[in-house]
Write an enzyme that holds these catalytic residues in place. Sequence first.
Site, PDB file in Angstrom:
ATOM      1  N   SER A  99     -10.682  31.209   8.199  1.00 33.49           N
ATOM      2  CA  SER A  99      -9.704  30.948   7.149  1.00 33.49           C
ATOM      3  C   SER A  99      -8.371  30.541   7.771  1.00 33.49           C
ATOM      4  O   SER A  99      -8.327  29.628   8.591  1.00 33.49           O
ATOM      5  CB  SER A  99      -9.566  32.185   6.247  1.00 33.49           C
ATOM      6  OG  SER A  99      -8.879  31.852   5.058  1.00 33.49           O
ATOM      7  N   LYS A 151      -7.679  28.019  11.009  1.00 35.43           N
ATOM      8  CA  LYS A 151      -6.736  26.913  11.219  1.00 35.43           C
ATOM      9  C   LYS A 151      -6.040  27.086  12.566  1.00 35.43           C
ATOM     10  O   LYS A 151      -5.900  26.143  13.349  1.00 35.43           O
ATOM     11  CB  LYS A 151      -5.672  26.890  10.112  1.00 35.43           C
ATOM     12  CG  LYS A 151      -6.150  26.807   8.676  1.00 35.43           C
ATOM     13  CD  LYS A 151      -4.955  26.748   7.724  1.00 35.43           C
ATOM     14  CE  LYS A 151      -5.255  27.261   6.332  1.00 35.43           C
ATOM     15  NZ  LYS A 151      -6.206  26.462   5.576  1.00 35.43           N
ATOM     16  N   GLN A 183      -7.133  23.104  -2.078  1.00 35.83           N
ATOM     17  CA  GLN A 183      -5.808  23.247  -1.488  1.00 35.83           C
ATOM     18  C   GLN A 183      -5.344  21.929  -0.878  1.00 35.83           C
ATOM     19  O   GLN A 183      -6.100  21.234  -0.206  1.00 35.83           O
ATOM     20  CB  GLN A 183      -5.826  24.330  -0.412  1.00 35.83           C
ATOM     21  CG  GLN A 183      -4.445  24.713   0.082  1.00 35.83           C
ATOM     22  CD  GLN A 183      -4.485  25.928   0.993  1.00 35.83           C
ATOM     23  OE1 GLN A 183      -5.351  26.051   1.842  1.00 35.83           O
ATOM     24  NE2 GLN A 183      -3.536  26.846   0.803  1.00 35.83           N
ATOM     25  N   GLU A 201       2.806  28.299   0.186  1.00 40.16           N
ATOM     26  CA  GLU A 201       2.070  29.561   0.299  1.00 40.16           C
ATOM     27  C   GLU A 201       2.504  30.387   1.503  1.00 40.16           C
ATOM     28  O   GLU A 201       2.636  31.609   1.403  1.00 40.16           O
ATOM     29  CB  GLU A 201       0.568  29.282   0.389  1.00 40.16           C
ATOM     30  CG  GLU A 201      -0.272  30.539   0.562  1.00 40.16           C
ATOM     31  CD  GLU A 201      -1.759  30.234   0.657  1.00 40.16           C
ATOM     32  OE1 GLU A 201      -2.513  31.117   1.083  1.00 40.16           O
ATOM     33  OE2 GLU A 201      -2.159  29.103   0.299  1.00 40.16           O
ATOM     34  N   TRP A 235     -11.868  25.567  -3.054  1.00 38.88           N
ATOM     35  CA  TRP A 235     -10.519  25.694  -2.514  1.00 38.88           C
ATOM     36  C   TRP A 235     -10.466  25.315  -1.028  1.00 38.88           C
ATOM     37  O   TRP A 235      -9.455  24.831  -0.532  1.00 38.88           O
ATOM     38  CB  TRP A 235     -10.020  27.120  -2.711  1.00 38.88           C
ATOM     39  CG  TRP A 235      -8.576  27.318  -2.358  1.00 38.88           C
ATOM     40  CD1 TRP A 235      -8.070  28.007  -1.289  1.00 38.88           C
ATOM     41  CD2 TRP A 235      -7.446  26.814  -3.075  1.00 38.88           C
ATOM     42  NE1 TRP A 235      -6.695  27.973  -1.290  1.00 38.88           N
ATOM     43  CE2 TRP A 235      -6.278  27.239  -2.385  1.00 38.88           C
ATOM     44  CE3 TRP A 235      -7.290  26.044  -4.230  1.00 38.88           C
ATOM     45  CZ2 TRP A 235      -4.993  26.924  -2.813  1.00 38.88           C
ATOM     46  CZ3 TRP A 235      -6.007  25.734  -4.655  1.00 38.88           C
ATOM     47  CH2 TRP A 235      -4.887  26.157  -3.952  1.00 38.88           C
ATOM     48  N   HIS A 254     -16.592  34.267   1.463  1.00 42.80           N
ATOM     49  CA  HIS A 254     -15.687  33.658   2.440  1.00 42.80           C
ATOM     50  C   HIS A 254     -15.687  34.469   3.736  1.00 42.80           C
ATOM     51  O   HIS A 254     -15.588  35.698   3.716  1.00 42.80           O
ATOM     52  CB  HIS A 254     -14.285  33.603   1.841  1.00 42.80           C
ATOM     53  CG  HIS A 254     -13.264  32.904   2.683  1.00 42.80           C
ATOM     54  ND1 HIS A 254     -13.546  31.763   3.403  1.00 42.80           N
ATOM     55  CD2 HIS A 254     -11.945  33.191   2.912  1.00 42.80           C
ATOM     56  CE1 HIS A 254     -12.453  31.358   4.034  1.00 42.80           C
ATOM     57  NE2 HIS A 254     -11.472  32.224   3.760  1.00 42.80           N
TER      58      HIS A 254
END
Length: 572
Positions: free
Chosen positions: A206, A210, A253, A261, A305, A341
């Site tokens: 998640s 990144k 997103q 965010e 998302w 997830h």
Amino acid sequence: MVVITSYLGIFGLLLLPLVGGQCGTLPAGFTPSGSDAFLPDPFTFLNGTAVKTQADWACRSQEIGALFQRFELGDLPPPPQSVTGSFSKGTLTVNVSDKGKSISFQVPITTPKTGQGPFPAIIANGGSSVPIPSTVAVLNFNNNDIAAQNDQSSRGQGKFFQLYGTNATAGAMMAWTWGIARIIDALQTTTGHNIDVTRLGVTGCSRNGKGAFIAGAFEPRIALTIVQESGSGGAGCWRISDFMLNSQDIDTQTATEIVQENVWFSTNFNPWVGKVTSLPFDHHLLAGLVAPRGLLVIDNTGIDWLGPESVWGCQTTAHKIYEALGVPNSFGITQQGNHAHCSLPSQEAPDVTAFISRFLQGQSVNTTLVETDGANNVGFNESLWCISFEFAEASGHILLACRTLTMDSIIRIGHPITFGALILFSIIEMSISAWLTAMFASKHNALNSSETTRVHFALFTSIWTIVFGALYLVAFLWKSDKLLASIASHAAFLFLTWILWLAAAASVTQLIGGALNCSTQTVFVYCAQLNALQGFAWLIFTIVTITLVFVLVRGIMSARRGDGYAGSLVDL
């Protein structure tokens, strides 16, 4: 095909020649302009020079890294003045000093219970959600200690910012990358940990996925990067995510949302989130920075998302870079849905094991992996993004060439050809009309004054086209004048020229009544010349018409993206 065997990270080659500057040095005052909806070409420098050799690619990768730092991620500071470490009771302590300031942080290390080592290791960025073999060590990196990521209020918080100041341009992810680099520094100078520093991986899921991707791209000492469900800002491309939301009505997103965010990105990114098509890079190029080292991208098709279409399109495009470098099996992409997830499905566990076995344990295993369970490539239509690569080999080098039919590339190729043709045919038309004018003046054998006037008008129109066509061509080739390069200026010139050539061609046609049969007609003295005058006039009119329509279409596209007709035909 020659395979690049050394790591060509952005620090791989410090100085390689590049037209317009050194590797990794962006042009002074460079700011992206214009817009390109297609994924940017990996194999063309900013100045338009093609990447043709391995050395070119090493240089281009540094340019890409510089673009990411300036416009999205923030600056990665150079190595600090001092990095020391100590290892005790399963914990690595990292001490960093730079310009009179110091910090320290700790990294727990779990080593295999059997075997002598030194062991390969994976740095878990904020923890790991993938199965790591018991024969591989794990370093648990508390990335939040280096740069906090609670919400917008976290900007400038963490030990990285204690060292470099709260005004440092780096976002949280670039700060984490810096922290991972310092861990590796400490491992290299510290004994007792039993870690093989030449066999290091990084992983995260998640938001931390990144960060793992950024670390793999900017830290060339990482041999394997495992990116899990990172979504937009990670394995997804900004352009495709915008397309999913705005054109397909899929709630995913995007850049506009992500900067509101959290603080993962630099504030330098904020002005671009609403116009990501202006950026000369996207996240397929992030994977290019990892190349040719090991990279495994894991994604979840069941969560909109995360942008599964964006991830698939972005990373299958990036895979072409690995193909060009001769190492397609060093990059795996896998997508599975129907699970929570960051909860790896059992069918994907062997993929993780295979990549760890090959890149961290030196085993000869199959890592060919490009698969998704999403129907129709999760909706990704490659033709919309116009990414097509052609490869060749010569003189022991890999020749890399990207043939992308983007609007900018079409204009860059077509403008000189079109305007060159207009000038050439206008010179021919000018020669014919000038010759006829001279004959009429010396021999007084024109049919009437109307014939003379029409020939004079064709002469004037030819000279107009030659002079102004050459002016626009030179300005375009030398990028010397933004006004002359604008859509509005081109449209105005072409519209006036269109009117002139319509009048010139129609007047000659009306004069001679269509094509003359020179073997039978007796009215006009210079039959063949008048036929040629008419023919070239209509030919030039046709070229101007097509060019004008193309420029108007370009103007409509520019207006829709908010630049208006004052925008440039291409980025200057």
